[in-house]
Motif scaffolding. Structure first.
Motif, mmCIF file in Angstrom:
data_model
loop_
_atom_site.group_PDB
_atom_site.id
_atom_site.type_symbol
_atom_site.label_atom_id
_atom_site.label_comp_id
_atom_site.label_asym_id
_atom_site.label_seq_id
_atom_site.Cartn_x
_atom_site.Cartn_y
_atom_site.Cartn_z
ATOM 1 N N THR A 1 0.835 -1.200 0.000
ATOM 2 C CA THR A 1 0.000 0.000 0.000
ATOM 3 C C THR A 1 0.874 1.256 0.000
ATOM 4 O O THR A 1 1.906 1.317 0.664
ATOM 5 C CB THR A 1 -0.941 0.042 1.222
ATOM 6 N N CYS A 2 0.415 2.242 -0.764
ATOM 7 C CA CYS A 2 1.116 3.514 -0.857
ATOM 8 C C CYS A 2 0.115 4.634 -0.590
ATOM 9 O O CYS A 2 -1.083 4.478 -0.820
ATOM 10 C CB CYS A 2 1.660 3.731 -2.272
ATOM 11 N N GLU A 3 0.635 5.766 -0.091
ATOM 12 C CA GLU A 3 -0.209 6.948 0.090
ATOM 13 C C GLU A 3 0.630 8.147 -0.278
ATOM 14 O O GLU A 3 1.774 8.280 0.211
ATOM 15 C CB GLU A 3 -0.624 7.042 1.559
ATOM 16 N N HIS A 4 0.106 9.027 -1.096
ATOM 17 C CA HIS A 4 0.821 10.225 -1.539
ATOM 18 C C HIS A 4 2.245 9.887 -2.002
ATOM 19 O O HIS A 4 3.206 10.518 -1.581
ATOM 20 C CB HIS A 4 0.884 11.279 -0.428
ATOM 21 N N GLY A 5 2.348 8.855 -2.821
ATOM 22 C CA GLY A 5 3.652 8.502 -3.386
ATOM 23 C C GLY A 5 4.644 7.958 -2.381
ATOM 24 O O GLY A 5 5.856 7.962 -2.593
ATOM 25 N N ARG A 6 4.135 7.462 -1.245
ATOM 26 C CA ARG A 6 5.009 6.929 -0.223
ATOM 27 C C ARG A 6 4.517 5.547 0.220
ATOM 28 O O ARG A 6 3.325 5.324 0.323
ATOM 29 C CB ARG A 6 4.959 7.892 0.973
ATOM 30 N N VAL A 7 5.482 4.629 0.450
ATOM 31 C CA VAL A 7 5.118 3.291 0.916
ATOM 32 C C VAL A 7 4.541 3.356 2.326
ATOM 33 O O VAL A 7 5.050 4.072 3.183
ATOM 34 C CB VAL A 7 6.387 2.402 0.888
ATOM 35 N N LYS A 8 3.439 2.620 2.554
ATOM 36 C CA LYS A 8 2.798 2.614 3.875
ATOM 37 C C LYS A 8 2.864 1.237 4.551
ATOM 38 O O LYS A 8 2.910 1.133 5.774
ATOM 39 C CB LYS A 8 1.319 3.014 3.741
ATOM 40 N N GLY A 9 2.771 0.200 3.738
ATOM 41 C CA GLY A 9 2.779 -1.123 4.351
ATOM 42 C C GLY A 9 2.672 -2.244 3.339
ATOM 43 O O GLY A 9 2.534 -2.009 2.134
ATOM 44 N N VAL A 10 2.759 -3.457 3.862
ATOM 45 C CA VAL A 10 2.753 -4.643 3.014
ATOM 46 C C VAL A 10 1.629 -5.573 3.475
ATOM 47 O O VAL A 10 1.536 -5.898 4.663
ATOM 48 C CB VAL A 10 4.116 -5.363 3.126
ATOM 49 N N GLN A 11 0.788 -5.959 2.524
ATOM 50 C CA GLN A 11 -0.290 -6.901 2.843
ATOM 51 C C GLN A 11 0.181 -8.309 2.500
ATOM 52 O O GLN A 11 0.539 -8.570 1.355
ATOM 53 C CB GLN A 11 -1.539 -6.542 2.022
ATOM 54 N N THR A 12 0.188 -9.199 3.489
ATOM 55 C CA THR A 12 0.541 -10.589 3.205
ATOM 56 C C THR A 12 -0.697 -11.456 3.412
ATOM 57 O O THR A 12 -1.718 -10.974 3.903
ATOM 58 C CB THR A 12 1.657 -11.111 4.139
ATOM 59 N N ASP A 13 -0.589 -12.726 3.050
ATOM 60 C CA ASP A 13 -1.729 -13.629 3.263
ATOM 61 C C ASP A 13 -1.900 -13.957 4.747
ATOM 62 O O ASP A 13 -2.834 -14.634 5.128
ATOM 63 C CB ASP A 13 -1.576 -14.902 2.417
ATOM 64 N N LYS A 14 -0.979 -13.481 5.580
ATOM 65 C CA LYS A 14 -1.111 -13.746 7.011
ATOM 66 C C LYS A 14 -1.239 -12.465 7.829
ATOM 67 O O LYS A 14 -1.054 -12.485 9.038
ATOM 68 C CB LYS A 14 0.078 -14.573 7.490
ATOM 69 N N GLY A 15 -1.482 -11.339 7.167
ATOM 70 C CA GLY A 15 -1.678 -10.095 7.912
ATOM 71 C C GLY A 15 -1.001 -8.912 7.266
ATOM 72 O O GLY A 15 -0.308 -9.047 6.245
ATOM 73 N N PRO B 1 14.085 -13.309 -9.595
ATOM 74 C CA PRO B 1 13.394 -13.327 -10.889
ATOM 75 C C PRO B 1 11.909 -12.938 -10.765
ATOM 76 O O PRO B 1 11.269 -12.646 -11.764
ATOM 77 C CB PRO B 1 13.541 -14.783 -11.347
ATOM 78 N N PHE B 2 11.393 -12.942 -9.546
ATOM 79 C CA PHE B 2 9.975 -12.610 -9.335
ATOM 80 C C PHE B 2 9.791 -11.118 -9.014
ATOM 81 O O PHE B 2 8.681 -10.671 -8.712
ATOM 82 C CB PHE B 2 9.384 -13.457 -8.201
ATOM 83 N N ALA B 3 10.875 -10.361 -9.062
ATOM 84 C CA ALA B 3 10.829 -8.943 -8.686
ATOM 85 C C ALA B 3 9.857 -8.099 -9.526
ATOM 86 O O ALA B 3 9.239 -7.182 -8.982
ATOM 87 C CB ALA B 3 12.242 -8.346 -8.721
ATOM 88 N N PRO B 4 9.686 -8.389 -10.838
ATOM 89 C CA PRO B 4 8.746 -7.558 -11.605
ATOM 90 C C PRO B 4 7.311 -7.599 -11.048
ATOM 91 O O PRO B 4 6.640 -6.566 -11.008
ATOM 92 C CB PRO B 4 8.803 -8.169 -13.017
ATOM 93 N N ALA B 5 6.859 -8.769 -10.603
ATOM 94 C CA ALA B 5 5.494 -8.880 -10.062
ATOM 95 C C ALA B 5 5.352 -8.052 -8.787
ATOM 96 O O ALA B 5 4.296 -7.474 -8.525
ATOM 97 C CB ALA B 5 5.145 -10.342 -9.793
ATOM 98 N N ILE B 6 6.412 -7.977 -7.998
ATOM 99 C CA ILE B 6 6.381 -7.185 -6.760
ATOM 100 C C ILE B 6 6.374 -5.691 -7.113
ATOM 101 O O ILE B 6 5.610 -4.906 -6.552
ATOM 102 C CB ILE B 6 7.607 -7.530 -5.866
ATOM 103 N N ALA B 7 7.210 -5.292 -8.075
ATOM 104 C CA ALA B 7 7.295 -3.878 -8.473
ATOM 105 C C ALA B 7 5.963 -3.396 -9.045
ATOM 106 O O ALA B 7 5.559 -2.252 -8.834
ATOM 107 C CB ALA B 7 8.418 -3.687 -9.493
ATOM 108 N N GLU B 8 5.282 -4.317 -9.741
ATOM 109 C CA GLU B 8 3.990 -3.963 -10.325
ATOM 110 C C GLU B 8 2.985 -3.539 -9.252
ATOM 111 O O GLU B 8 2.099 -2.731 -9.506
ATOM 112 C CB GLU B 8 3.468 -5.189 -11.080
ATOM 113 N N MET B 9 3.146 -4.068 -8.042
ATOM 114 C CA MET B 9 2.226 -3.731 -6.946
ATOM 115 C C MET B 9 2.270 -2.243 -6.599
ATOM 116 O O MET B 9 1.342 -1.719 -6.002
ATOM 117 C CB MET B 9 2.554 -4.563 -5.694
ATOM 118 N N VAL B 10 3.396 -1.572 -6.943
ATOM 119 C CA VAL B 10 3.456 -0.130 -6.721
ATOM 120 C C VAL B 10 3.491 0.615 -8.059
ATOM 121 O O VAL B 10 3.892 1.777 -8.123
ATOM 122 C CB VAL B 10 4.673 0.286 -5.845
#
Ligand SMILES: Cc1cc2nc3c(=O)[nH]c(=O)nc-3n(C[C@H](O)[C@H](O)[C@H](O)COP(=O)(O)OP(=O)(O)OC[C@H]3O[C@@H](n4cnc5c(N)ncnc54)[C@H](O)[C@@H]3O)c2cc1C
Ligand code: FES
Lengths: 95, 385
Positions: free
Chosen positions: B176-190, B203-212
């Motif tokens: 999650t981001c707010e005003h162009g700043r990282v706020k937190g990470v949502q995982t399947d456990k919280g 090699p999975f970094a593009p999928a993570i970058a896409e989240m922002v």
């Protein structure tokens, strides 16, 4: 000679991994057979886990109280049976 | 809700090395790993820390900086990972490659890398398993090796001892981001609230970058390795072949063909006695199913160089996906558009060798003490824009 306690028993013959070592890992947080493999080498031997895999799965299931998975997370990789490199070099196409 | 100073996504050799260094400057470091520590690329690779094959110039400088950290790393972590200064050789099979390798060795020497050219007799003395048909080889005593499985585990354990929390079997679903700043990470456990998110997903970094909303062009470059039964030591140090190195360099100017499946020898023996015989380089996405032709081509190439391998039993193959950026260097940088979001991924075939320096470089990105400027500058994301 190394002393083996009565309860201890060998789980992975190829890599000589004892039950006590597996239990140790489970007690310090390992949850899957893959994790046990990476930490103890159990399942990495000549037979590639054909002998020890059911035992490892039982140990994990016992400790985590999860059912034994139908599809194992220890996968078999080609070649399915050991094969001399020279054979592989020649007959690879018909594997 | 959980709160962390920094969340590292990915528990491979890169993520765990970063966790270890960040634990020095952050109160709470969390690593989120969807599977087990070091079970993806960092558990499906060779064990070589090779300096002599690096391009003279910056790649070589970066590799040397990382290699220097290895010198005392086992003592520092207090956990052994089979670091061994066993040396390395690039075997030359054909006279056509000899001239190229002569020049290569000269360039490396100018760049300060200790490597020399051996003739057939000298090469066979060092490595009696070589075929008498080889032309010669290089030798560098600076090349070293580790057990990559133990290395990731060691970084993870040492990080935990410094207070880091390594959450395995936990998958990052969103950032999650707010005003162009990282706020937190949502995982399947919280949910974990944090100011810093480090994308170390290889090699999975593009999928993570896409989240922002950031586009990363890292591609999986598949590699296959054969693993043999345990045998008594026959291979000393790590062995590469000139064919691949020459092909790679010569394609740029002379149009020489790269061998099929990008095959080039990588050969080494683990402490337990298994031989690791590689390897291929292909772009086939994340496809794990391997064509038997690849296995037989790797086997054929290796047995030309080391004939006695023919009778050794292959017990399995291993498939891994190198995180490929295109220029042979990783991306280690802050993303300007998203404050608090860092990338440390794309180490391609050198992640084991470069893990130690990567931890320091990421720490520097957060600490901003002014160190390592010359190492960080060429690793910026903007070079791909
Ligand atoms: C065949 C082969 C041979 C090699 N030989 C060598 C060598 O001799 N020397 C050398 O230096 N390098 C070598 N390499 C390269 C080296 O293996 C890699 O550069 C290195 O392992 C990359 O590490 P990493 O931590 O970036 O990636 P990984 O080890 O892949 O770690 C990324 C982690 O992110 C996790 N992840 C992904 N998505 C999520 C999500 N949504 N939530 C949580 N976690 C997630 C994954 O599960 C994974 O564990 C080789 C590679 C291959 C394939
Ligand atoms: S018994 Fe464990 S690998 Fe063979």
């Amino acid at each position: 000679m190394e002393e083996i306690t009565v309860q201890d028993t060998i789980i992975c013959r190829c890599e000589e991994v004892m039950l006590s070592e597996i239990i140790n890992q489970l007690e310090s947080g390992s949850e899957t057979t893959k994790e046990l493999k990476l930490k103890t080498r159990a399942g990495m031997g000549m037979c590639q886990g054909r002998t020890c895999r059911p035992l490892l799965e039982q140990a994990v299931s016992f400790h985590t109280s999860n059912a034994i998975p139908c599809v194992s997370d220890l996968t078999y990789n080609t070649p399915i049976r050991p094969l001399a490199l020279g054979e592989l070099a020649r007959y690879g196409k018909d594997l | 809700m959980e709160i962390a100073d920094a969340v590292i996504i990915g528990g491979g050799v890169i993520g765990t090395s970063i966790a270890y260094r960040l634990a020095d400057i952050c109160d709470k470091v969390v690593v989120v790993e969807k599977g087990e520590v070091g079970a993806q690329t960092s558990g499906s690779c060779d064990k070589a820390i090779i300096l002599q094959s690096k391009k003279p110039g910056f790649p070589s400088k970066l590799a040397q900086a990382s290699r220097a950290i290895y010198e005392n790393l086992e003592d520092e972590l207090g956990i052994p990972f089979e670091f061994k200064k066993a040396g390395g050789m690039i075997v030359i099979q054909s006279p056509e490659h000899l001239q190229f390798m002569k020049q290569f060795v000269e360039d490396q020497n100018k760049a300060g890398i200790d490597v020399k050219l051996l003739d057939r007799k000298e090469a066979l003395e060092k490595q009696p398993c070589f075929s008498p048909h080889i032309v010669g080889s290089t030798y560098s005593r600076e090349d070293a090796e580790v057990n990559p499985l133990l290395l990731s585990q060691a970084f993870a354990k040492a990080s935990r001892q410094k207070g880091a929390d390594i959450k395995t079997h936990t998958k990052v679903l969103d950032i999650t981001c707010e005003h162009g700043r990282v706020k937190g990470v949502q995982t399947d456990k919280g949910y974990i609230a944090t100011e810093w998110v480090i994308n170390a997903a290889g090699p999975f970094a593009p999928a993570i970058a896409e989240m922002v909303g950031v586009e990363l062009t890292i591609k999986p470059r598949r590699g296959v390795i054969l693993i043999t039964e345990k045998i008594k030591p026959i291979v000393h140090g790590n062995i590469l072949c000139a064919q691949y190195i020459a092909a790679k360099h010569l394609t740029d100017n002379k149009g020489t063909e790269v061998p099929p499946f990008g095959i080039g020898l990588s050969l080494g023996q683990t402490k337990s006695g298994n031989l690791l015989i590689g390897g291929s380089r292909e772009f086939v996405g994340f496809d794990k199913s391997i064509n038997a032709n690849i296995l037989s081509s790797i086997a054929a190439h290796a047995s030309q160089i080391v004939p006695s391998l023919k009778t050794v039993q292959i017990i399995r193959s291993m498939v891994g996906f190198r995180p490929y950026t295109g220029d042979g260097l990783p991306i280690i940088d802050k993303v300007p558009e998203v404050e608090g979001f860092l990338i440390a991924a794309g180490h391609e075939g050198d992640g084991i060798a470069l893990a130690p320096i990567t931890g320091y470089l990421v720490r520097e990105l957060i600490e901003r003490s002014g160190r390592h400027k010359e190492l960080l500058e060429p690793l910026k994301l903007e070079r791909f824009k």
